[in-house]
Write a protein that holds these residues in place. Structure first.
Motif, PDB file in Angstrom:
ATOM      1  N   THR A 755      33.987  29.359  46.116  1.00  0.00           N
ATOM      2  CA  THR A 755      33.127  28.210  45.804  1.00  0.00           C
ATOM      3  C   THR A 755      31.764  28.624  45.261  1.00  0.00           C
ATOM      4  OG1 THR A 755      32.220  28.158  48.061  1.00  0.00           O
ATOM      5  CG2 THR A 755      34.237  26.889  47.648  1.00  0.00           C
ATOM      6  N   ALA A 756      31.548  29.934  45.039  1.00  0.00           N
ATOM      7  CA  ALA A 756      30.219  30.411  44.652  1.00  0.00           C
ATOM      8  C   ALA A 756      29.856  30.080  43.205  1.00  0.00           C
ATOM      9  CB  ALA A 756      30.111  31.917  44.874  1.00  0.00           C
ATOM     10  N   ARG A 757      30.836  29.775  42.365  1.00  0.00           N
ATOM     11  CA  ARG A 757      30.582  29.410  40.973  1.00  0.00           C
ATOM     12  C   ARG A 757      31.082  27.993  40.718  1.00  0.00           C
ATOM     13  NH1 ARG A 757      26.861  32.995  38.830  1.00  0.00           N
ATOM     14  NH2 ARG A 757      27.767  35.028  38.339  1.00  0.00           N
ATOM     15  N   SER A 758      30.430  27.321  39.786  1.00  0.00           N
ATOM     16  CA  SER A 758      30.773  25.932  39.478  1.00  0.00           C
ATOM     17  C   SER A 758      32.069  25.850  38.680  1.00  0.00           C
ATOM     18  CB  SER A 758      29.646  25.282  38.678  1.00  0.00           C
ATOM     19  OG  SER A 758      29.573  25.850  37.377  1.00  0.00           O
ATOM     20  N   ARG A 759      32.647  24.671  38.641  1.00  0.00           N
ATOM     21  CA  ARG A 759      33.840  24.442  37.811  1.00  0.00           C
ATOM     22  C   ARG A 759      33.530  24.690  36.335  1.00  0.00           C
ATOM     23  NH1 ARG A 759      38.261  21.393  39.905  1.00  0.00           N
ATOM     24  NH2 ARG A 759      38.038  21.100  42.145  1.00  0.00           N
ATOM     25  N   GLN A 760      32.344  24.266  35.900  1.00  0.00           N
ATOM     26  CA  GLN A 760      31.975  24.470  34.502  1.00  0.00           C
ATOM     27  C   GLN A 760      31.896  25.958  34.176  1.00  0.00           C
ATOM     28  OE1 GLN A 760      31.493  21.991  32.029  1.00  0.00           O
ATOM     29  NE2 GLN A 760      31.737  23.888  30.838  1.00  0.00           N
ATOM     30  N   LEU A 765      34.481  30.538  31.505  1.00  0.00           N
ATOM     31  CA  LEU A 765      35.087  31.868  31.654  1.00  0.00           C
ATOM     32  C   LEU A 765      36.492  31.877  31.054  1.00  0.00           C
ATOM     33  CD1 LEU A 765      35.035  34.048  34.864  1.00  0.00           C
ATOM     34  CD2 LEU A 765      37.175  33.644  33.679  1.00  0.00           C
ATOM     35  N   PHE A 766      37.251  30.847  31.308  1.00  0.00           N
ATOM     36  CA  PHE A 766      38.606  30.728  30.766  1.00  0.00           C
ATOM     37  C   PHE A 766      38.578  30.824  29.238  1.00  0.00           C
ATOM     38  CE2 PHE A 766      41.738  27.725  28.939  1.00  0.00           C
ATOM     39  CZ  PHE A 766      42.914  28.316  29.358  1.00  0.00           C
ATOM     40  N   ILE A 767      37.657  30.122  28.608  1.00  0.00           N
ATOM     41  CA  ILE A 767      37.550  30.129  27.149  1.00  0.00           C
ATOM     42  C   ILE A 767      37.180  31.523  26.640  1.00  0.00           C
ATOM     43  CG2 ILE A 767      36.224  29.201  25.201  1.00  0.00           C
ATOM     44  CD1 ILE A 767      35.967  26.584  26.863  1.00  0.00           C
ATOM     45  N   LEU A 768      36.207  32.168  27.278  1.00  0.00           N
ATOM     46  CA  LEU A 768      35.760  33.491  26.845  1.00  0.00           C
ATOM     47  C   LEU A 768      36.851  34.541  27.037  1.00  0.00           C
ATOM     48  CD1 LEU A 768      32.136  33.356  28.283  1.00  0.00           C
ATOM     49  CD2 LEU A 768      32.774  33.403  25.851  1.00  0.00           C
ATOM     50  N   ASN A 786      44.632  23.993  34.423  1.00  0.00           N
ATOM     51  CA  ASN A 786      44.786  22.538  34.571  1.00  0.00           C
ATOM     52  C   ASN A 786      44.885  22.142  36.038  1.00  0.00           C
ATOM     53  OD1 ASN A 786      44.674  21.909  31.849  1.00  0.00           O
ATOM     54  ND2 ASN A 786      46.887  22.169  31.540  1.00  0.00           N
ATOM     55  N   ALA A 787      45.636  22.935  36.806  1.00  0.00           N
ATOM     56  CA  ALA A 787      45.765  22.630  38.228  1.00  0.00           C
ATOM     57  C   ALA A 787      44.414  22.736  38.921  1.00  0.00           C
ATOM     58  CB  ALA A 787      46.777  23.583  38.866  1.00  0.00           C
ATOM     59  N   TYR A 788      43.622  23.747  38.558  1.00  0.00           N
ATOM     60  CA  TYR A 788      42.302  23.922  39.164  1.00  0.00           C
ATOM     61  C   TYR A 788      41.382  22.745  38.826  1.00  0.00           C
ATOM     62  CZ  TYR A 788      37.586  25.742  39.884  1.00  0.00           C
ATOM     63  OH  TYR A 788      36.276  25.886  40.269  1.00  0.00           O
ATOM     64  N   LEU A 789      41.378  22.335  37.572  1.00  0.00           N
ATOM     65  CA  LEU A 789      40.479  21.253  37.157  1.00  0.00           C
ATOM     66  C   LEU A 789      40.889  19.900  37.728  1.00  0.00           C
ATOM     67  CD1 LEU A 789      39.871  22.251  33.437  1.00  0.00           C
ATOM     68  CD2 LEU A 789      38.293  22.501  35.364  1.00  0.00           C
ATOM     69  N   SER A 790      42.181  19.766  38.037  1.00  0.00           N
ATOM     70  CA  SER A 790      42.632  18.476  38.563  1.00  0.00           C
ATOM     71  C   SER A 790      42.464  18.398  40.071  1.00  0.00           C
ATOM     72  CB  SER A 790      44.094  18.247  38.199  1.00  0.00           C
ATOM     73  OG  SER A 790      44.919  19.222  38.805  1.00  0.00           O
TER      74      SER A 790
END
Length: 790
Positions: A755-760, A765-768, A786-790
């Motif tokens: 939980t130390a980093r935000s979803r954004q 990171l995924f894009i990079l 997708n599972a993480y964001l949902s």
């Protein structure tokens, strides 16, 4: 040259003690006697004034001590305010430990507590939370660790004498004097002590945790009152079911009775004090009101994979232990007879009557060996008797004296075996007993690792149960397959942030063994994270902590990265203290080590390392230490995220000492180097970019600098994102990418650090990672994202 050690003034610490029963005297007499130059006693606290007055009389008679101020339990806070103790010693009834421990920490005191730490999961969690809130130090007095035979067992197991430990059998017998005593006093009520599984067996479970360097996962057991108590006595036809011994004719010739009036100490502490609180120290062991069990059988599985069978019997004719370890290279057996037999008070014995009853008139009497014995038997070989020397005098096989020296001398001896026990040891020692009590009630196996938590979603202190060892080793095999060496168990990879020294030892042991089997290379972090950072620490304590970790790593065949020490940063008075510590530590390593200079962007508690917040003088000190100890230094890793400063230091290193870059912002140019040299690499980002880094190094080896630059260039943006402020949270991004790539089944971290980093942040990171070509299976990565964001 390295600066000479300064002679430090001995600082006398002030102690107060709460709970003036029999056990308290071990601490009070040590402070007033052997350690009177290092310690002073400023307050006594108890529910009973008579007991406190009794002890003041003893102190005056034996030590010529003036009366120590006394405080009733309700005046505990006033004792702290008036006496201003540095440390509060807790020897009260077990069920009150949490109350005094937490209150003392909130009032600014460190803690020394008699085992057990407390009696149940809820009270244990409150202590964990309070310690995190206050930052105070908690020491639990596990004296059995200090006995020579226990230490020798630890040494042999730590050195791999029987290989990987697969199973343990542990039997502890309490005889009908000692064992019965738990049923004469307040321990007979399980609500006061959690039963003998918590009060007594905590000692034994701590030894196993310590010996195995692991923690319990699952417990199943049976506990019952098989011998003591009125119902059991009446079922056997016994009639001596009196309430207490004093004034009771039936107790006069009962070997299970204790007679307070015949012992000056017991009379002064208990019989003369009854009028205040109505506490009877001499209750009948076959009377009513007993809820504590006297016979226990357990099966326990540990995080290391080892299993244990355990039995405690509180009504045996002799007292002592037998413990057997079975491993991949052989078997280790320990037997210690503390009491071979008991005689009746009138000196009579029952052997002759037994012999006649069972037709054994010619049977010889067995002479039990009273000194501890250790037998080591390798596979395919004869058993070996391990020499221990003369049996140590004093309580618990000499363990009490060694423990007290550690507590009060101000100069504890080197501790390569890790005998000193802190909060996490106290917590983990409770887990087996807490789970056992739940198993007795439910008749089902119980997970021991789920009763207390460091933080929401976090791991049990000292437990490895949150670690998937096979996945951990599989990821190391993945990195080794690219030709990398692996650096592990370091502070930037969870040490001090979820992974404690107990679990780190297991990680090191497993990884070194795996590397040896594959012909791969692994370096392991050696630090001082057993010590809570404090300005009150001594340099000797810092050195001892380092040497303990070095000893373990070298004992399993590992290589060392000597990590920066939070404890040293907290207590060092200047550059010369760093020089002294590193000289002493490096002088005892068997192979050259890699030093680590970690900037405060990675760990704020390391600000001012090397004795200055100005990086120029700090670098001068560090280079001086390296020059003075160059034979023991392979190289230094610096993690300052300052490329020019790294280059400047690289050019000043002695010949043969390597620079390992830890700069996750500027690594491509630092590794490529210039006409005057280059940096080797010891980088956290390589965990995330291993395929690209391996390809780039192959290009560099063949002199193709254009390919090298082209491969690494897109990884820099990813690395700078992962290591952005707060830099110390970079682990979250590295773990997230490992999960996206299928190397972890779940996105979970020790201490809840997922939980130390935000979803954004993680979405970016995924894009990079995609742009850098570092998503191994893009379809799987998209599905998980997708599972993480949902």
């Amino acid at each position: 040259m390295v600066a000479a050690q300064r002679n430090r003034e001995v600082i006398m610490k002030k102690y107060a003690i709460v709970g003036l029963g029999h056990r308290s005297s071990m601490f009070t007499t040590a402070i007033l006697g052997r350690f009177s130059k290092e310690a002073s006693l400023v307050g006594l606290c108890d529910t009973n004034q008579t007991r406190m007055d009794y002890y003041n009389g003893v102190f005056a008679a034996e030590y010529g001590a003036p009366a120590i101020p006394t405080y009733r339990a309700e005046a505990f806070d006033r004792m702290i305010a008036e006496g201003k103790p540095d440390v509060v010693i807790v020897t009260s009834m077990d069920r009150t430990h949490d109350e005094y421990i937490n209150r003392a920490m909130r009032l600014g005191c460190d803690i020394i507590t008699e085992k057990p730490l407390t009696i149940d999961a809820e009270k244990c969690q409150s202590i964990i939370d309070c310690q995190k809130e206050t930052g105070k130090k908690v020491t639990v007095t596990f004296n059995y660790r200090y006995s020579p035979h226990s230490s020798k067992v630890k040494e042999l197991l730590q050195r791999g004498a029987i290989g990987q430990i697969l199973s343990v059998h542990f039997e502890w017998l309490l005889d009908t004097r000692h064992g019965a005593d738990y049923f004469r006093r307040w321990h007979r009520d399980k609500a006061n002590n959690g039963g003998l599984m918590v009060h007594k067996s905590t000692h034994h479970f701590d030894l196993i945790n310590w010996w195995l360097a692991s923690a319990p996962e699952t417990v199943f057991g049976f506990g019952r009152r098989a011998f003591y108590g009125k119902a059991n006595a009446e079922a056997r036809g016994q009639t001596n079911t009196y309430a207490r011994a004093y004034g009771e004719p039936a107790a006069d010739h009962d070997p299970f009775a204790i007679h307070l009036e015949k012992d000056a100490r017991l009379k002064g502490l208990y019989l003369n004090a009854e009028h205040e609180d109505g506490y009877f120290r001499d209750q009948g062991v076959f009377g009513d009101g007993i809820s504590t069990e006297d016979d226990y059988a357990l099966a326990v599985r540990y995080a290391s994979g080892a299993t244990m069978t355990y039995h405690l019997n509180a009504y045996a004719p002799w007292e002592g232990l037998r413990v057997m370890f079975n491993g991949t290279r052989g078997r280790l057996e320990l037997e210690w007879v503390e009491s071979a037999f008991n005689t009746l008070d009138d000196g009579g014995t029952v052997e002759d009557a037994y012999a006649r009853e069972f037709g054994l008139t010619a049977a010889p009497v067995v002479q039990r060996v009273m000194d501890p014995t250790i037998t080591l038997q390798p596979l395919w070989g004869k058993p070996l008797r391990v020499p221990l020397g003369a049996h140590s005098k004093g309580g618990h096989g000499g363990g009490d004296e060694r423990l007290l020296s550690d507590l009060f001398s101000g100069q504890p001896e080197a501790d390569p075996l890790g005998r000193a026990a802190g909060l996490h040891d106290g917590v983990v020692s409770l887990l087996t007993g807490i789970a056992a009590n739940k198993s007795f009630a439910s008749g089902q196996p119980v997970r021991a690792d789920r009763h207390v938590m460091v933080a929401p979603g976090g791991a049990v202190p000292g437990s490895s149960t949150a670690i998937d060892w096979e996945a951990t080793l599989a990821y190391r095999r993945h990195l080794w397959s690219y030709g990398f060496a692996v650096a592990e168990a370091m502070d930037t990879a969870q040490r001090g942030m979820g992974l404690n020294w107990t679990s780190a030892k297991e990680l090191i042991h497993r990884s070194v063994a795996e590397a040896a089997a594959l012909g791969a290379t692994v370096f392991s972090g050696a630090g001082t994270d057993q010590l809570a950072p404090s300005p009150d620490l001594t340099l000797d304590q810092v050195v001892a902590a380092y040497l303990e970790q070095i000893g373990h790593i070298e004992s399993v065949g590992g290589r060392i990265i000597l990590m920066a020490s939070r404890a040293l940063a907290a207590c060092a008075r200047g550059p010369e203290d760093y020089a002294r510590v590193y000289e002493r530590v490096l002088g005892q390593t068997s192979r050259p080590v890699i030093l680590h200079w970690l900037g405060d962007m990675f760990d704020p508690k390391l600000a001012g390392y090397w004795g200055s917040r100005d990086l120029g003088p700090a670098m001068d000190t560090c280079l001086g230490i390296i020059a003075a100890n160059a034979a023991h230094v392979d190289g230094i890793k610096i993690s300052l995220l300052d490329a020019q400063r790294e280059i400047d230091m690289r050019r000043r290193l002695p010949p043969g000492v390597r620079m390992y870059t830890g700069d996750d912002f500027n690594y491509p140019e630092l590794i490529k180097g210039d006409t005057l040299g280059y940096s080797h690499a010891l980088l956290g980002i390589f965990d995330a970019i291993a395929p690209a880094a391996a390809a780039a190094f192959h290009a560099l080896d063949r002199g193709d600098l254009a390919a090298y630059d082209a491969i690494l260039e897109p990884t820099v943006a990813l690395s700078r994102h992962i290591f952005q402020t707060p830099t110390y949270s970079y682990k979250t991004g590295v773990t997230f990418l490992a999960w996206l790539n299928g190397y972890q089944a779940r996105f979970e971290m020790l201490g809840g650090q997922e939980t130390a980093r935000s979803r954004q942040h993680l979405a970016d990171l995924f894009i990079l990672a995609d742009r850098a070509g570092l998503l191994r299976d893009p379809d799987l990565a998209v599905q998980r994202m997708n599972a993480y964001l949902s």
